[in-house]
Write a protein that holds these residues in place. Sequence first.
Motif, PDB file in Angstrom:
ATOM      1  N   GLU A 164     -17.344  22.096-127.720  1.00  0.00           N
ATOM      2  CA  GLU A 164     -16.491  22.842-128.654  1.00  0.00           C
ATOM      3  C   GLU A 164     -17.297  23.629-129.684  1.00  0.00           C
ATOM      4  N   ASN A 165     -18.615  23.525-129.664  1.00  0.00           N
ATOM      5  CA  ASN A 165     -19.468  24.148-130.693  1.00  0.00           C
ATOM      6  C   ASN A 165     -18.959  23.775-132.089  1.00  0.00           C
ATOM      7  N   GLY A 214     -19.835  25.470-126.602  1.00  0.00           N
ATOM      8  CA  GLY A 214     -18.527  26.041-126.918  1.00  0.00           C
ATOM      9  C   GLY A 214     -17.776  26.521-125.692  1.00  0.00           C
ATOM     10  N   SER A 215     -18.248  26.181-124.494  1.00  0.00           N
ATOM     11  CA  SER A 215     -17.576  26.681-123.289  1.00  0.00           C
ATOM     12  C   SER A 215     -16.439  25.754-122.854  1.00  0.00           C
ATOM     13  N   GLU A 432     -13.611  26.461-135.245  1.00  0.00           N
ATOM     14  CA  GLU A 432     -14.408  25.342-134.748  1.00  0.00           C
ATOM     15  C   GLU A 432     -13.627  24.365-133.887  1.00  0.00           C
ATOM     16  N   VAL A 435     -10.239  26.656-128.314  1.00  0.00           N
ATOM     17  CA  VAL A 435      -9.026  27.303-127.829  1.00  0.00           C
ATOM     18  C   VAL A 435      -8.143  26.286-127.104  1.00  0.00           C
TER      19      VAL A 435
END
Lengths: 501, 501
Positions: A164-165, A214-215, A432, A435
């Motif tokens: 999720e970064n 974050g992918s 943060e 999505v």
Amino acid sequence: MAHADLAASTEQALGGAPRKQQLIERLTAELPADIVLHADEDLRPFECDGLSAYRQVPMIVVLPSTIAQVQTTMRICHDNDVPVVARGAGTGLSGGALPLDDGVLLSLAKFNRILDIDTDNRRATVQPGVRNLAISEAVSHLGLYYAPDPSSQIACSIGGNVAENSGGVHCLKYGLTTHNIVQIEIVTVEGERLTIGSSALDSPGFDLLALMTGSEGLLGVIVEVTVKLLAKPELARVALVAFDDVRKAGDAVAAIIQAGIVPAGLEMLDNPAIVATEEFVHAGYPKDAAAILLCEVDGTEAEVEEDIERVREVVEREGATEVRISRDDGERALFWAGRKAAFPAMGRISPDYYCMDGTIPRKALAEVLIGIGELSEEYGQRVANVFHAGDGNLHPLILYDANQEGELERTEAFGGAICRLCLEHGGSITGEHGVGVEKIDQMCVQFPSAELTQFHAVKEAFDPKGLLNPGKAVPTLHRCAEFGAMHVHNGELPHPELERL
Amino acid sequence: MAHADLAASTEQALGGAPRKQQLIERLTAELPADIVLHADEDLRPFECDGLSAYRQVPMIVVLPSTIAQVQTTMRICHDNDVPVVARGAGTGLSGGALPLDDGVLLSLAKFNRILDIDTDNRRATVQPGVRNLAISEAVSHLGLYYAPDPSSQIACSIGGNVAENSGGVHCLKYGLTTHNIVQIEIVTVEGERLTIGSSALDSPGFDLLALMTGSEGLLGVIVEVTVKLLAKPELARVALVAFDDVRKAGDAVAAIIQAGIVPAGLEMLDNPAIVATEEFVHAGYPKDAAAILLCEVDGTEAEVEEDIERVREVVEREGATEVRISRDDGERALFWAGRKAAFPAMGRISPDYYCMDGTIPRKALAEVLIGIGELSEEYGQRVANVFHAGDGNLHPLILYDANQEGELERTEAFGGAICRLCLEHGGSITGEHGVGVEKIDQMCVQFPSAELTQFHAVKEAFDPKGLLNPGKAVPTLHRCAEFGAMHVHNGELPHPELERL
């Protein structure tokens, strides 16, 4: 491949027989039977992550404890066209780890060991299920810590942080997860093991490490993470600053940064958030303030003394009604206690709350907060704001009652309006929290089809069959067309900055 | 598609006729004739970039001045299967912008305007041909600057900086290019325009901005860049520290970082570099020192005074023979003058030099420097070391004479041995100069085929025909097999750490 097609092809790949049974047989033929869960009562605990409004019992849960078992699981699922959702601690707030009814939920919960601490190079290598805070705890005696500190750090896992970064209170100064990791090991959708990144400053070739970070589980399964460790600052002090006007507080945030100060944290609470948290934890917040800022500076003693006085000067110039500076670590902890308990505090004043996560340029803070207030009246729903002001990362908490007919839907519509408000001010739909499933339609609003198409091409480079966490993070163009969000690009939204989106 | 195949298919796409003539006709039918260069005397100036050992006259040069012209060029080349090499200022040191004899060299030299300066959000939007230093000059009166400062900053362009993920003296504290940009506009290989990144903290979707940064022109053509601006520090002071032993200097670097100091720059020169630069610029370097460190700290006055004294304490404890601290900006500039002139200084003591760019973990500094000294004796070639010690980013300069039969080949072999030495110590073959053509074979040594395969899949997601800068940065598996570098993975190299590469 659309998810519906995938289900059909899964059916086919498994020969039309009851595919759950057949997949169980194939998995247990190569894996210990006790790590393959399939009874309804065993599956139920996995039905949601931190976004509890969305629930789905998975077809099967696999709980591997070795990388080889992850590889086996991925290979079998790949061969049988079964989608896989990987999950760490399941604390995510956007439904990124929501299971699929025709898929495997791959839990990394057993990957909870710290593998190596390298003090010379200030690195720690850990398994993905290690809790964020556990890393700092393990190196605390060495004077070191791991910087990113999401609010859930006591529970969330580092693998999920990478997926999720994740940010946190201190990311203004110390960066997001992507700035604090140097290498990961992944298992690909085909079950291959791959090292990404390196312990060197800058690795040649494409920056797959940043791409993976974050992918949201769409490109591979993270099975090992090497993080950077930082020296604990000698001293930290926090200023608790009150304002009688939200606009002044927002402007003060911009002014602090403008003055060249880099706070370790710069958080804001508006009046509803102040009142709720103060009544819950008694941190000493002024309940009559329109907004408060918590501005922390850290470093050596000389740096901190100088910076905190500069903070005082700036906020007083910007019209602060009160400035209190923590005198010791106890008072500092007390000042933060309110902020940290802000989310649970909402649970005391509302049956449910919906946490948004938009980001905006700092200079637009005051205007967007006022806009959210107007939307709150329009939708007839209360909002509390508690957020990373220094980053321009808003967390409006929409208070609602899921048991009231239509309230969830109205809340989601309100949330969508907040997303659009952020975009209109040159911001983004998520800072943060990711999505996931929650904001997937909003992606259609933020991105033009050319960029979404490029996302799909990248996805295909890692996962041609679309088996990794399908239906999350990146919407299909078809979905966007159905959502009707293409109107942004046709200029129907009023704000001219949207022309560029 | 291998490059040889590509040339054949280009021939075919253009119908077998003299393809250069036909491409000129197609380009000039849609572009102003004076931006399409094809006469030999016009092409000659473009035959090399900063790595002058490699030369190739391009088939055609296109010099667009608008994004639409870039799009037209890309569309025509794509339709005709003609490879394209984009170039900024052409100062790159790894041959990343070396032309192809059957390709178009796309020069972005005319894209030299600063489009927008946003002081509120501390951003500047510039065209890719803008020189790195020109950005800082344009915002200097606002008290701002752009942090990454490669040695070539007076000449190199920001587009090239993005393509190579450039660093510089100050990247230890302020990061590489990837940490200092927020958004780019690109033209895809098909001629489509795409916005990548956003002005917000963290953009959802895959991090294509980080992926594009350092991709060496293989994924798209950069036509606009939005950079972060920082406030100029109030004060900076630099310590010039001498040692009688390279090992002590290397250990002092690790000790400074270990002490929790984050220098703005931490550079090292060994004796050959000291002597050559001192005789050239008379910066006052002690010519009898085995090595010197230049350690700069910046910030507010209080911070700087405290940190520079801590630097003094640490280096004295590590056995420094002399510590001089700059008393004013004039002396600071003088201390840096030697470092900045170090590369040209080599030109005075050797007809040619070959600049390597390996990175290693800081703790291995002393050991690797000693290893390079041993290799120098083995190959019978002199080496000077002047480099970013704080980052562990070495720049061994191998001195040679290209006019002597076999010297270039021996130098390249020596360079290869240095690359392997860095890898053996857990490092990387390049820190900031990129792979280009120069280090493409070394990529086979650093990366296992699974990771190279993933690089190719990503490349294909952006450029399925392989038309963007073919033959650079990422070697084909075929090439690696020919280079014979697969032996690393078969464990023939002695160092156990290589097992993981």
